[in-house]
Design a protein around this motif. Structure first.
Motif, short mmCIF file in Angstrom:
data_model
loop_
_atom_site.label_atom_id
_atom_site.label_comp_id
_atom_site.label_asym_id
_atom_site.label_seq_id
_atom_site.Cartn_x
_atom_site.Cartn_y
_atom_site.Cartn_z
N MET A 23 0.83 -1.21 -0.06
CA MET A 23 0.09 0.02 0.17
C MET A 23 0.88 1.40 0.02
O MET A 23 1.64 1.55 0.93
CB MET A 23 -0.66 0.12 1.34
N ILE A 24 0.79 1.97 -1.23
CA ILE A 24 1.67 3.33 -1.00
C ILE A 24 0.71 4.61 -0.43
O ILE A 24 -0.39 4.50 -0.96
CB ILE A 24 1.72 3.61 -2.58
N VAL A 25 1.55 4.97 0.31
CA VAL A 25 0.97 6.24 1.30
C VAL A 25 1.70 7.42 1.04
O VAL A 25 3.08 7.51 0.82
CB VAL A 25 1.06 5.89 2.74
N LEU A 26 0.99 8.73 0.92
CA LEU A 26 1.57 9.81 0.55
C LEU A 26 1.56 10.65 2.01
O LEU A 26 0.49 10.78 2.73
CB LEU A 26 0.93 10.65 -0.19
N GLY A 27 2.75 11.43 2.36
CA GLY A 27 2.86 11.95 3.64
C GLY A 27 3.03 13.55 3.27
O GLY A 27 3.93 13.66 2.65
N VAL A 28 2.16 14.54 3.70
CA VAL A 28 2.60 15.81 3.51
C VAL A 28 2.62 16.66 4.81
O VAL A 28 1.86 16.56 5.70
CB VAL A 28 1.46 16.42 2.70
N ASP A 29 3.74 17.57 4.99
CA ASP A 29 3.89 18.36 6.06
C ASP A 29 4.25 19.61 5.75
O ASP A 29 5.43 19.90 4.87
CB ASP A 29 4.89 17.73 7.07
N THR A 30 3.40 20.78 5.95
CA THR A 30 3.84 22.28 5.87
C THR A 30 3.55 22.80 7.10
O THR A 30 3.07 24.07 6.86
CB THR A 30 2.86 22.79 4.72
N SER A 31 3.75 22.43 8.07
CA SER A 31 3.23 23.02 9.23
C SER A 31 4.05 24.26 9.93
O SER A 31 3.76 25.00 10.61
CB SER A 31 3.24 22.00 10.63
N CYS A 32 5.57 24.37 9.09
CA CYS A 32 6.21 25.50 9.74
C CYS A 32 7.04 25.91 8.39
O CYS A 32 6.45 26.37 7.23
CB CYS A 32 7.20 25.45 10.96
N ASP A 33 8.38 25.74 8.43
CA ASP A 33 9.09 26.46 7.25
C ASP A 33 9.19 25.73 6.11
O ASP A 33 9.34 26.19 4.85
CB ASP A 33 10.62 26.88 7.80
N ASP A 34 9.13 24.42 6.32
CA ASP A 34 9.52 23.37 5.03
C ASP A 34 8.41 22.94 4.53
O ASP A 34 7.26 22.46 5.22
CB ASP A 34 10.49 22.15 5.61
N THR A 35 8.44 22.81 3.09
CA THR A 35 7.57 21.92 2.51
C THR A 35 7.97 20.59 2.38
O THR A 35 9.14 20.38 1.75
CB THR A 35 7.33 22.64 1.06
#
Lengths: 322, 155
Positions: free
Chosen positions: A1-13
């Motif tokens: 199962m391929i999962v995408l994880g996204v984080d833009t909570s602070c400075d970094d995309t």
């Protein structure tokens, strides 16, 4: 199962592709560490939400390319929705929801600090209970993790986060931003005496770093040599973290410790942790600072536990882990 | 009408008491800018202000990294990491600044004209003692705050 994880909570995309079946991170792209990101003079962090919006599709495409998957391979989309800087969070959250909606795959919202807590276990399975020490620019806390989804915050900082103290000490002494790596490097090359800095006295397992910061400022104003000053700071800051962790181990009798967040990259902290005599989990360097891999890793496990989230879930600037 | 006043505190506890009294005098939507060196007592004073809005002081930590910490009745902002006023717009802060909550802003200089007629508090670390200079353009705070601070010392 391929999962995408996204984080833009602070400075970094940051966006990662994670293969849950083999428990492997296939790609983990962080904007500030990538060349397509414009030069920013080395000192000023990119904060603007607009920058996330400019970066996110490039980061997404790069993450797919490195992982050698196509959008149609994705089976679950996870994104950080709390806590963080609201306009920044919204960029990643909205992008992730769009992908989930378009591909008709489930969506899972993830708590940023909870994702850090589990980041030392990426590639394996967590064992419970464990004590999580999260040390970063925005957070400093000790959490008892009884199992996935069941947490007890044992202590947190009452003023500055430890990573923030590093940044401010670096600023006071003219070493630039970010402070952690440069101070750690100086500490490694310094072999003189240390200055006496106060260890803050805060009851229980809470932390305070503003007193150390003020003491550094006063000594800097009196002309204390920079290398000696910042090395002394690192020594006392790390020993303070270790003291609190020892206290937490004693209090809870839990001898399994997972340390995460940007400051977990610190070499002295790693050294001291290794000699604590506990079962220690610490992430590889690429998963210490904010990253999408931890979001995918935790999001997948929360999805198995609780099912998917509605696309109507919003972003929250402040949120305790519960 | 007194527009300027100065207070001296001798401990963190006293700084928090001063913050609490100040917090109680702030009108709805007030903008309060905190100035002064790193470690002069800005976050400690804010913990006191938070008390006036029933926010537990242990929940108030430095927002330097996250820039904005929002609470139901007040907002704690720290523009330390920003480098130009354009970034303030990019963050959507102008919306936040215009709601009815009280705003405490550390390192507010960068926001420039976005902050209209703020109440300014400047702190100084005088080796153990902390000085808090208040400049209130509307002149509604200093008189009353001095009175409350005196009463507190006598009581």
């Amino acid at each position: 199962m391929i999962v995408l994880g996204v984080d833009t909570s602070c400075d970094d995309t940051s966006i990662a592709v994670y293969d849950a079946s083999s428990n492997k991170v296939l790609s983990n792209i962080v904007s500030s560490q990538y060349e397509f990101h414009r030069e920013f003079g080395g000192v000023v962090p990119e904060i603007a939400a607009r920058k996330h919006a400019e970066n996110i599709d490039l980061v997404f495409l790069e993450a797919l390319k490195v992982a050698q998957v196509s959008p149609s391979d994705l089976r679950l989309v996870c994104a950080t929705n709390r806590p963080g800087l609201l306009p920044a969070l919204l960029v990643g959250l909205t992008f992730a929801k769009g992908i989930s909606y378009n591909l008709k795959v489930p969506f899972k919202a993830v708590h940023h600090i909870e994702a850090h807590l589990f980041s030392p276990f990426i590639g394996s399975e967590p064992s419970y209970p464990f004590l999580g020490l999260v040390v970063s620019g925005g957070h400093t806390l000790i959490v008892l993790v009884e199992r996935l989804g069941r947490y007890k915050v044992l202590g947190k900082t009452l003023d500055d986060a430890v990573g923030e103290a590093y940044d401010k000490v670096a600023k006071i002494t003219g070493l630039g931003y970010p402070g952690g790596p440069v101070i750690d490097k100086i500490y490694r090359s310094y072999d003189g005496d240390y200055l006496k800095l106060p260890k803050p006295k805060v009851s229980g397992l809470n932390f305070s770093f503003s007193g150390i910061k003020s003491a550094v400022r006063r000594l800097a104003e009196k002309g204390a040599p920079t290398y000696q000053l910042v090395s002394s700071f690192q020594r006392v800051a790390v020993s303070y973290l270790i003291d609190k962790l020892k206290e937490a181990v004693k209090e809870t009798k839990v001898k399994r410790v997972a340390v995460s967040g940007g400051v977990s990259a610190n070499s002295l902290l790693r050294e001291e942790l290794a000699s604590l005599g506990v079962e220690l989990y610490i992430p590889p360097l690429e998963f210490t600072s904010d990253n999408g891999a931890m979001v995918a890793y935790l999001g997948y496990r929360k999805f198995l536990l609780e099912g998917e989230d509605s696309l109507e879930v919003g972003a929250l600037a402040r949120s305790q882990i519960t | 009408m007194i527009k300027r006043c100065t207070f001296k505190t001798k401990s963190e506890g006293e700084t928090k008491e001063l913050g609490e009294l100040l917090g109680k005098l702030l009108p709805e939507g007030a903008l309060l800018v905190l100035k002064g060196d790193l470690g002069c007592g800005k976050t400690v004073l804010t913990k006191g202000i938070a008390r006036a809005f029933s926010v537990p002081e242990e929940d108030v930590s430095s927002p330097s990294f996250n820039i904005v910490h929002e609470y139901p009745s007040f907002v704690h902002i720290d523009l330390y990491r920003l480098s130009c006023s354009e970034e303030v717009y990019d963050l959507g802060l102008e919306e936040l600044l215009s709601d009815e909550r009280v705003k405490v802003i550390e390192w507010g200089e960068i926001a420039g004209e976005l902050l209209e007629n703020p109440i300014v508090v400047e702190c100084k670390d005088k080796g153990g003692e902390r000085l808090f200079k208040i400049y209130d353009p509307e002149g509604k705070i200093c008189g009353k705050l001095k009175e409350l601070w005196r009463e507190r010392c006598q009581g």
